[in-house]
Design a protein around this motif. Structure first.
Motif, PDB file in Angstrom:
ATOM      1  N   LEU A   1      -9.575  96.406  69.633  1.00 49.43           N
ATOM      2  CA  LEU A   1      -9.148  97.523  70.477  1.00 49.43           C
ATOM      3  C   LEU A   1      -9.351  98.876  69.819  1.00 49.43           C
ATOM      4  O   LEU A   1      -9.507  99.000  68.603  1.00 49.43           O
ATOM      5  N   LYS A   2      -9.367  99.879  70.672  1.00 52.64           N
ATOM      6  CA  LYS A   2      -9.410 101.254  70.249  1.00 52.64           C
ATOM      7  C   LYS A   2      -8.333 101.973  71.043  1.00 52.64           C
ATOM      8  O   LYS A   2      -8.395 102.071  72.264  1.00 52.64           O
ATOM      9  N   ILE A   3      -7.315 102.435  70.324  1.00 52.19           N
ATOM     10  CA  ILE A   3      -6.232 103.133  70.993  1.00 52.19           C
ATOM     11  C   ILE A   3      -6.706 104.517  71.382  1.00 52.19           C
ATOM     12  O   ILE A   3      -7.337 105.204  70.589  1.00 52.19           O
TER      13      ILE A   3
ATOM     14  N   LEU B   1      -3.680  94.384  64.065  1.00 54.09           N
ATOM     15  CA  LEU B   1      -2.991  95.638  64.340  1.00 54.09           C
ATOM     16  C   LEU B   1      -1.711  95.317  65.095  1.00 54.09           C
ATOM     17  O   LEU B   1      -1.725  94.566  66.065  1.00 54.09           O
TER      18      LEU B   1
ATOM     19  N   SER C   1       0.889 104.321  75.631  1.00 56.89           N
ATOM     20  CA  SER C   1       1.921 105.225  76.143  1.00 56.89           C
ATOM     21  C   SER C   1       2.046 105.086  77.657  1.00 56.89           C
ATOM     22  O   SER C   1       3.011 105.538  78.254  1.00 56.89           O
TER      23      SER C   1
ATOM     24  N   HIS D   1      -7.927  92.932  64.654  1.00 55.30           N
ATOM     25  CA  HIS D   1      -8.204  94.310  64.213  1.00 55.30           C
ATOM     26  C   HIS D   1      -9.420  94.913  64.885  1.00 55.30           C
ATOM     27  O   HIS D   1      -9.528  96.129  65.004  1.00 55.30           O
TER      28      HIS D   1
ATOM     29  N   ASP E   1       9.953 104.175  72.246  1.00 54.68           N
ATOM     30  CA  ASP E   1       9.563 104.378  70.855  1.00 54.68           C
ATOM     31  C   ASP E   1       8.413 103.442  70.549  1.00 54.68           C
ATOM     32  O   ASP E   1       8.522 102.234  70.748  1.00 54.68           O
ATOM     33  N   ILE E   2       7.333 104.013  70.057  1.00 54.86           N
ATOM     34  CA  ILE E   2       6.156 103.210  69.767  1.00 54.86           C
ATOM     35  C   ILE E   2       5.870 103.226  68.277  1.00 54.86           C
ATOM     36  O   ILE E   2       5.950 104.276  67.647  1.00 54.86           O
ATOM     37  N   GLU E   3       5.570 102.051  67.746  1.00 54.19           N
ATOM     38  CA  GLU E   3       5.155 101.952  66.354  1.00 54.19           C
ATOM     39  C   GLU E   3       3.836 101.218  66.278  1.00 54.19           C
ATOM     40  O   GLU E   3       3.631 100.228  66.984  1.00 54.19           O
ATOM     41  N   ILE E   4       2.963 101.698  65.418  1.00 54.00           N
ATOM     42  CA  ILE E   4       1.653 101.081  65.250  1.00 54.00           C
ATOM     43  C   ILE E   4       1.304 101.038  63.779  1.00 54.00           C
ATOM     44  O   ILE E   4       1.432 102.050  63.091  1.00 54.00           O
ATOM     45  N   TYR E   5       0.884  99.879  63.299  1.00 54.83           N
ATOM     46  CA  TYR E   5       0.330  99.845  61.948  1.00 54.83           C
ATOM     47  C   TYR E   5      -0.505  98.593  61.721  1.00 54.83           C
ATOM     48  O   TYR E   5      -0.300  97.575  62.375  1.00 54.83           O
ATOM     49  N   PRO E   6      -1.455  98.679  60.800  1.00 55.08           N
ATOM     50  CA  PRO E   6      -2.287  97.523  60.466  1.00 55.08           C
ATOM     51  C   PRO E   6      -1.454  96.520  59.686  1.00 55.08           C
ATOM     52  O   PRO E   6      -0.577  96.910  58.914  1.00 55.08           O
ATOM     53  N   LEU E   7      -1.717  95.248  59.908  1.00 52.96           N
ATOM     54  CA  LEU E   7      -1.077  94.211  59.100  1.00 52.96           C
ATOM     55  C   LEU E   7      -1.978  93.002  59.036  1.00 52.96           C
ATOM     56  O   LEU E   7      -3.068  92.988  59.593  1.00 52.96           O
TER      57      LEU E   7
END
Lengths: 240, 240
Positions: free
Chosen positions: A230-232, A204, A81, A227, A179-185
């Motif tokens: 990092l740690k957000i 991630l 952010s 994956h 706009d932020i999007e986060i997801y595992p892939l």
DNA sequence: ACTCCAATCTGGTATATACCAGATTATCGA
DNA sequence: TCGATAATCTGGTATATACCAGATTGGAGT
């Protein structure tokens, strides 16, 4: 607790990790080869690989293609952010950052980008593809799509530092909202190749869509992280 | 492009997915058994499992322990920075939520919680453990640790709805600021068991540490999500 | 010293096979 | 009709074995 019927590969996982801790293997150090481990722990290579994959899933070890298994370094803390810039926050945490620009080009806005940015499809847009390292381990690759309207000639600048900083200092452009999007892939194709990891490695995805103070599309950032890298960490509602 | 030397299991992955799309299999539908697939596609079960694992890593299919493989439903959008409540935002997206309280108890503040909350170790704290479903698929389990100081008798309330709502409406407590942490991990032990997934299944961890309007520790929320279940979506700096 | 190339080491892919354990289904008996 | 139980179906675990392909190493020749 009848944990005696625990599957072999999970028992092996535990024994392996105990062994690693006893040996005091530390960040980025290599483990013995799979064949050696299977001999040492009296099982097959297949089972050893299952146990190693388990440790990999937990983020404790990682693999480097056909070179071996290594101890995973501490996770990097990261606040998407804020617009601090990669080099800055990596350095602040006492690590050594590096960025490679794999390519940069002026291209045309594809359909999918048009839909989220509001730019007309087919109009020009900058596209930068970079790989980022911490302590010489490649942690992520990122695609930057930048609206050239307010920053002509951006590509002739060096893109191995912070693009945000460039946009701010040289063009007086700053992200007004995001706009932020986060997801595992799973890391696939170009992204997996660029990070030298196998197809399907856990990753991630972080996407940032930002608009400038004029309300115009400023930049789209698509980051593909390992994956375990990092740690957000975000702080909300703190006035200080 | 000499993609002919593509490994069999990746080719199989593609063929499988093409087949699935051709068959129009939809959300939550079961795939044929591994043995059947290996026959149909002329390879061994081991290789089929590799291909399936690939699709699983990509979040396209998921497995239900010893029951089969299923098509993954659409990801749930989720904004951890807002305190909307699970049931609310699931419903808003047209899905059907459900929450089970697996246990709730008054316990003592453990050391690790003491360190991040500021509570004295050994003092009382509420601990609630819940499982959440969307369309009858368990997507996450969560631990809530709540400071009982300002909300005595909380545990005798129903915990199958929003705890935030309870805290706000009944005790006039609201999160003033929050620390959020997010990172991918492997689901293990209690969390994996409670979600009926195998040890080491990919997951996403979300932690929220919140303090109330008095500046006191209010609640710690530790969520363990299936990796393919959600898409975090946050909007920043938008005044509307 | 250096370069180049071959040998070797590493993990990656693939097949065949067996048995286990939980989930589901079919069947039989009351 | 119901309930217990046995058969069967599913994925999960485990061993043995082979070969492939990229990465590294070591040595020969310059």
């Amino acid at each position: 607790m009848s944990r005696t019927d625990y599957p072999v590969y999970l028992q092996l996982r535990d024994r392996l990790w105990e062994w690693i801790e006893a040996e005091q293997l530390s960040s980025q150090q290599r483990l013995p080869s799979e064949r050696e481990l299977s001999e040492r722990f009296g099982t097959t290579r297949v089972t050893v690989r299952q146990a190693l994959s388990q440790l990999e899933a937990e983020g404790l070890i990682f693999r480097s293609n056909r070179r071996g298994w290594y101890i995973t370094p501490e996770r990097l803390r990261y606040d998407p952010s804020r617009d601090l810039g990669f080099n800055r926050y990596v350095t602040e945490q006492g690590f050594c950052p590096r960025t490679e620009t794999l390519f940069k080009q002026l291209t045309e806005v594809p359909q999918w980008l048009s839909e989220i940015s509001g730019l007309e499809a087919g109009t020009p847009v900058y596209h930068v593809f970079r790989r980022r390292y911490v302590n010489e381990r490649g942690l992520l690759v990122e695609h930057n799509y930048i609206n050239p309207a307010h920053c002509p000639g951006l590509l002739s600048e060096s893109t191995n530092l912070s693009i945000w900083q460039l946009l701010r200092d040289k063009y007086d452009l700053r992200p007004e909202h995001r706009d932020i999007e986060i997801y595992p892939l799973a890391l696939k194709g170009l992204e997996a190749e660029s990070l030298h990891v196998n197809q399907g490695t856990a990753g991630l995805y972080i996407q940032r869509l930002s608009f400038d103070q004029h309300g115009d599309f400023l930049e789209l950032d698509r980051e593909y992280w390992l994956h375990d890298a990092l740690k957000i960490s975000v702080r909300i509602g703190d006035r200080h």
